[in-house]
Design an enzyme around this catalytic site. Structure first.
Site, mmCIF file in Angstrom:
data_model
loop_
_atom_site.group_PDB
_atom_site.id
_atom_site.type_symbol
_atom_site.label_atom_id
_atom_site.label_comp_id
_atom_site.label_asym_id
_atom_site.label_seq_id
_atom_site.Cartn_x
_atom_site.Cartn_y
_atom_site.Cartn_z
ATOM 1 N N ALA A 63 -8.665 0.984 10.947
ATOM 2 C CA ALA A 63 -8.267 2.000 11.918
ATOM 3 C C ALA A 63 -7.039 2.722 11.379
ATOM 4 C CB ALA A 63 -7.936 1.335 13.246
ATOM 5 N N GLY A 106 -11.134 -2.250 10.883
ATOM 6 C CA GLY A 106 -12.211 -1.406 11.391
ATOM 7 C C GLY A 106 -13.180 -0.993 10.294
ATOM 8 N N GLU A 109 -15.571 -3.679 10.154
ATOM 9 C CA GLU A 109 -16.361 -3.623 11.394
ATOM 10 C C GLU A 109 -17.442 -2.541 11.307
ATOM 11 O OE1 GLU A 109 -12.746 -3.442 13.750
ATOM 12 O OE2 GLU A 109 -13.398 -5.217 14.849
ATOM 13 N N GLU A 129 -6.040 -7.666 10.895
ATOM 14 C CA GLU A 129 -5.371 -7.156 12.102
ATOM 15 C C GLU A 129 -4.229 -8.044 12.577
ATOM 16 O OE1 GLU A 129 -8.624 -7.125 11.591
ATOM 17 O OE2 GLU A 129 -9.568 -5.346 12.458
HETATM 18 C C1 3H9 Z 1 -7.809 -2.060 12.590
HETATM 19 O O1 3H9 Z 1 -8.564 -1.658 11.770
HETATM 20 C C2 3H9 Z 1 -8.219 -2.413 13.979
HETATM 21 C C3 3H9 Z 1 -9.706 -2.406 14.125
HETATM 22 O O2 3H9 Z 1 -10.140 -3.638 14.605
HETATM 23 C C4 3H9 Z 1 -10.185 -1.266 14.954
HETATM 24 C C5 3H9 Z 1 -9.853 -1.352 16.375
HETATM 25 C C6 3H9 Z 1 -10.378 -0.186 17.228
HETATM 26 N N1 3H9 Z 1 -3.687 3.572 8.687
HETATM 27 O O3 3H9 Z 1 -0.293 0.287 1.284
HETATM 28 P P1 3H9 Z 1 -0.282 1.527 0.487
HETATM 29 C C7 3H9 Z 1 -1.050 4.440 4.387
HETATM 30 S S1 3H9 Z 1 -6.177 -2.258 12.232
HETATM 31 C C8 3H9 Z 1 -2.790 4.527 8.416
HETATM 32 O O4 3H9 Z 1 1.005 1.940 -0.124
HETATM 33 P P2 3H9 Z 1 -1.973 0.306 -1.496
HETATM 34 C C9 3H9 Z 1 0.269 3.785 4.048
HETATM 35 O O5 3H9 Z 1 1.175 3.850 5.131
HETATM 36 C C10 3H9 Z 1 -6.047 -1.775 10.545
HETATM 37 N N2 3H9 Z 1 -2.153 4.613 7.232
HETATM 38 O O6 3H9 Z 1 -1.411 1.531 -0.645
HETATM 39 C C11 3H9 Z 1 0.706 4.604 2.860
HETATM 40 O O7 3H9 Z 1 1.258 5.815 3.354
HETATM 41 P P3 3H9 Z 1 2.484 6.495 2.607
HETATM 42 C C12 3H9 Z 1 -6.582 -2.813 9.636
HETATM 43 C C13 3H9 Z 1 -2.440 3.707 6.310
HETATM 44 O O8 3H9 Z 1 -2.909 0.909 -2.435
HETATM 45 C C14 3H9 Z 1 -0.610 4.936 2.150
HETATM 46 O O9 3H9 Z 1 -1.623 4.774 3.144
HETATM 47 N N3 3H9 Z 1 -6.334 -2.436 8.260
HETATM 48 C C15 3H9 Z 1 -3.349 2.674 6.545
HETATM 49 O O10 3H9 Z 1 -0.847 -0.526 -2.012
HETATM 50 C C16 3H9 Z 1 -0.916 4.035 0.991
HETATM 51 O O11 3H9 Z 1 -0.827 2.679 1.429
HETATM 52 C C17 3H9 Z 1 -5.208 -2.770 7.626
HETATM 53 O O12 3H9 Z 1 -4.380 -3.461 8.158
HETATM 54 C C18 3H9 Z 1 -4.004 2.636 7.786
HETATM 55 N N4 3H9 Z 1 -4.917 1.692 8.064
HETATM 56 O O13 3H9 Z 1 -2.756 -0.606 -0.463
HETATM 57 C C19 3H9 Z 1 -5.075 -2.273 6.215
HETATM 58 N N5 3H9 Z 1 -3.413 1.890 5.437
HETATM 59 O O14 3H9 Z 1 2.008 6.780 1.203
HETATM 60 C C20 3H9 Z 1 -3.691 -1.738 5.994
HETATM 61 C C21 3H9 Z 1 -2.577 2.441 4.554
HETATM 62 O O15 3H9 Z 1 2.787 7.696 3.425
HETATM 63 N N6 3H9 Z 1 -3.518 -1.175 4.678
HETATM 64 N N7 3H9 Z 1 -1.979 3.529 5.064
HETATM 65 O O16 3H9 Z 1 3.599 5.481 2.626
HETATM 66 C C22 3H9 Z 1 -3.376 -1.938 3.583
HETATM 67 O O17 3H9 Z 1 -3.434 -3.149 3.613
HETATM 68 C C23 3H9 Z 1 -3.092 -1.233 2.289
HETATM 69 O O18 3H9 Z 1 -2.640 0.055 2.600
HETATM 70 C C24 3H9 Z 1 -4.302 -1.106 1.336
HETATM 71 C C25 3H9 Z 1 -3.920 -0.156 0.154
HETATM 72 C C26 3H9 Z 1 -4.651 -2.481 0.774
HETATM 73 C C27 3H9 Z 1 -5.474 -0.511 2.043
#
Ligand code: 3H9
Length: 710
Positions: A63, A106, A109, A129
């Site tokens: 998400a 998500g 999902e 999450e």
């Molecule tokens: C969810 O999904 C709930 C569901 O059940 C649905 C319910 C309805 N959203 O980490 P990075 C941004 S909860 C918005 O440096 P990497 C991040 O802030 C979600 N922004 O890159 C950054 O911005 P900036 C479950 C996001 O390559 C840029 O992207 N998912 C999101 O080292 C680059 O990120 C998670 O918890 C996001 N979801 O790592 C995954 N993700 O450049 C969370 C990233 O402006 N994300 N951004 O600072 C991660 O774990 C890592 O970002 C990922 C990439 C491994 C994907």
């Protein structure tokens, strides 16, 4: 179709591509776009199967986390993804999700609402999450046990660790691993399904892996026990277990309703707000206004470390872990052997615990070259000094390094308090000198305080920030004040802990209250772990700066004079048994009572609330001063420092965020009371006063909604 979603065809296979950089999050428009593409292909008679893929470096990473704040802040209404996912799953043609990068939250999902999943070998899937203080909210807790079994689903949903493609294949989340081009592999898979003529099974209709009461009960009991121990104080992991349990006891639809209730409770709770603040904070700290992205960096291909003690050894391991060859220098063979033996023991323990193989350990050991001389230092791109904390010694070492290091090499000091500019002054290249303050154990703790001296070049800062990522640390840039950010705040925090002891609380009362608050360890036990002699040495170094008109803690110096340096000598504030378990010591109680009596301090009963307020607000007050003086770039930087270096509970968001949740005005009022009771040491920070008067928060300060007054 739209900029976010495109629909193309490869013969009879439709390909839906998500294009929402950087991580293809499910921002508004993305799930709707996928659903309408599915609707379109359902009606298209030429299409016989559908593939969904992400453009760029990843499948859907979840998400859009930014949207959660809008929902909890009342800015917008939260919608459910479930109806869309049901519509996708009901597509009359076989659907295949093609996963590369990370299918998280998500994203997974969505993938599980597709009939099949194929993945690149390097892909990962997960329900992280809980790390954001929430649980899967779009049937993850209901579909995952149906695909992967209850045990795997509990593990993934409650603890949030990702699963690599191979393991995801083995447990049934993924149907095929694709070697080579993912899209081509997914389309080929789709053609096989078309040719086979099988009717795909919907994951929500599968019940064969859900187990029964007898097999499931011990799984849930063990998970709850593990959550209590390893996720102490956190609500989301337990909620995630409850939601998966609901999958085993209720129908799919009823289970989804239960999941949704639990999701909402978590989302609107304080913990998720704090953890989302931490998620963005960890990324924010990498942004330095005057060192923009694209600032040139120095290649780090060879490193050297001076000092093979606890810190030097840990730092050496960091380089070796990152595949960087590293020289490790000591002054005597005995110290060098001891340092190497510790490194070997640490690696062996990891091998025994199955963290990595013997082969990996051998490779890392081979990257470390022990030495008693500076030979080879001329090739190092970075040298990290980790000798004893004392200005004269540091200056001597930096003088030597200045002579042997090549031009352009970074010379970093692991000092935890000393003035970087003074250290740099003995070199001919202060622009290449910087502080790299690691936290013990340096190979484990994620924090790296990067201390900018007045001459440190932007190139050296940018390299240090990039290096921290390579070493799997969170690098936070701080200014050069005494103790920098973390230890400067620790001083009043430790001071209050000791004052509380002098005023009547037992050391275990202070530690107990703060452990209950969520800290990994109370301040008194932490002192024993770090070694009381470290602070003693620093206090002696700075004795001339002490203000004789303010109260100073009395007991720590006396403990050191008795040779009680903490865990390393088997006794400090506590006594320690062979398992390093702290045992309250009547001898110390007597010493404390004696010190209180000599200073005329009246001892009294002190409650947990006062312990928490005195210690936490001491952190906040100093943090506010640091912020105002510009030694930290943002309040969130301080939070990230405390969470990653000092065992502060992430689910409380860090000390400054905690102050925001209590209300800055409430904190200010209480500090003003302490000021009246205890005098000068509690003088409220002007910034705190300003924020309180204007009813603002530290988060507002970070957003630039307020500027400091001083
Ligand atoms: C969810 O999904 C709930 C569901 O059940 C649905 C319910 C309805 N959203 O980490 P990075 C941004 S909860 C918005 O440096 P990497 C991040 O802030 C979600 N922004 O890159 C950054 O911005 P900036 C479950 C996001 O390559 C840029 O992207 N998912 C999101 O080292 C680059 O990120 C998670 O918890 C996001 N979801 O790592 C995954 N993700 O450049 C969370 C990233 O402006 N994300 N951004 O600072 C991660 O774990 C890592 O970002 C990922 C990439 C491994 C994907």
């Amino acid at each position: 179709m739209s900029e976010l979603i495109s629909l193309t065809k490869d013969g009879e296979v439709a390909v839906i591509t998500v294009n929402n950089p950087p991580v293809n999050a499910l921002s508004p428009g993305v799930p709707e776009g996928i659903a309408s593409a599915i609707e379109a292909v359902s009606k298209d008679e030429d299409v016989k199967a559908v593939v969904l893929i992400g453009s760029g470096s990843t499948f859907i990473a979840g998400a859009d986390i930014k949207e959660f704040g809008k929902v909890t802040g009342g800015e917008k209404k939260g919608g459910s993804l479930l109806p869309l996912l049901l519509a996708i799953e009901d597509c009359p043609k076989p659907t295949i999700a093609a996963i590369h990068g990370t299918a998280f939250g998500g994203g997974l999902e969505v993938a599980m609402a597709f009939h099949y999943r194929v993945a690149a070998a390097s892909a990962q899937v997960g329900q992280p999450e809980v790390k954001l203080g929430i649980i899967p909210g779009a049937a993850g807790t209901q579909r995952l046990p149906r695909l992967a079994g209850v045990e795997k689903a509990v593990e993934m949903c409650a603890f949030g660790e990702p699963v690599k493609a191979k393991a995801a294949f083995e447990c049934g989340i993924v149907d095929r691993i694709v070697e080579g081009d993912l899209l081509a592999g997914a389309v080929a898979f789709a053609r096989e399904i078309i040719a086979s003529g099988v009717t795909p099974q919907k994951s929500r209709e599968r019940n064969d892996k859900l187990g029964d009461e007898q097999t499931n009960a011990p799984i849930f009991a063990a998970a709850r026990d593990q959550a209590r121990k390893t996720r102490r104080g956190q609500t989301a992991p337990v909620a995630a277990i409850d939601a998966v349990e609901a999958a085993t006891k209720l129908s799919f639809n009823e289970g989804c309703k239960r999941e949704s209730e639990l999701f909402q409770q978590c989302l609107f709770g304080d913990q998720s707000k704090a953890l989302i603040h931490v998620f963005f904070g960890e990324r924010e700290v990498a942004k330095i206004p005057d060192v923009p992205k694209g600032t040139p960096t120095i290649g780090i291909n060879k490193a050297a470390v001076v000092g093979a003690g606890t810190m030097g050894g840990g730092i050496t391991m960091n380089y070796a872990n990152a595949g960087i060859p590293v020289l490790l220098k000591e002054t005597s063979q005995e110290f060098l052997d001891r340092g190497l033996a510790t490194i070997r023991k640490n690696y062996s323990n990891s091998v025994k615990k199955g963290r990595f193989s013997q082969e990996v350990m051998d490779h890392r050991m081979a990257l470390i070259t022990p030495t008693l001389t500076y030979d080879g230092f001329e090739e190092a791109d970075i040298v990290t000094e980790a000798v004893f904390e004392g200005m004269d010694l540091k200056k001597q070492v930096f003088g030597e390094l200045d002579k042997v290091c090549k031009p352009g090499a970074i010379i970093a000091s692991n000092t935890s308090t000393l003035n970087i500019d003074e250290i740099a002054s003995v070199t001919s290249r202060p622009e290449f000198v910087i502080g790299h303050h690691y936290f013990s154990p340096a190979n484990v703790m994620r924090l790296l305080e990067i201390v900018r001296g007045k001459a440190t070049s932007k190139e050296v800062i940018a390299t240090s920030m990039a290096l921290s990522k390579k070493l799997k640390k969170v690098g936070v840039l701080v200014g050069n004040c005494r103790g920098f950010v973390g230890n400067r705040m620790l001083a009043p925090y430790g001071r209050e802990a000791q004052f509380l002891v002098e005023e009547g609380a037992a050391p275990q009362d202070v530690d107990g209250a703060l452990y209950k608050f969520g800290l990994a360890m109370g301040p008194i036990a932490m002192g024993d772990l770090a070694g009381l002699d470290v602070g003693w040495r620093i206090r002696k170094e700075y004795k001339h700066l002490e203000d004789p008109t303010v109260r100073h803690p009395l007991v720590a110096d006396r403990l050191c004079e008795m040779g009680r340096f903490g865990q390393k000598t088997g006794a400090g504030w506590y006594r320690y048994d062979e398992n390093r378990k702290p045992i309250p010591d009547p001898e110390v109680d007597k010493l404390i009572e004696q010190a209180s009596a000599e200073a005329g301090i009246e001892r009294r009963q002190i409650g947990e609330q006062e312990i928490v307020e005195r210690t936490m607000y001491a952190l906040v007050n100093e943090g506010a001063k640091i912020l105002e003086e510009g030694y930290a770039l943002r309040a969130v930087d301080i939070d990230i420092i405390y969470i990653n270096g000092y065992g502060f509970p992430a689910w409380r968001g860090g000390p400054m965020w905690f102050a925001d949740t209590v209300g800055v005005k409430n904190v200010y009022d209480r500090i003003s009371e302490f000021h009246a009771q205890h005098g000068k040491v509690w003088e409220p920070a002007p910034l705190l006063k300003t924020l309180a008067e204007q009813d603002r928060t530290f988060a507002d300060f970070d957003k630039g909604k307020i500027t400091a007054t001083a």
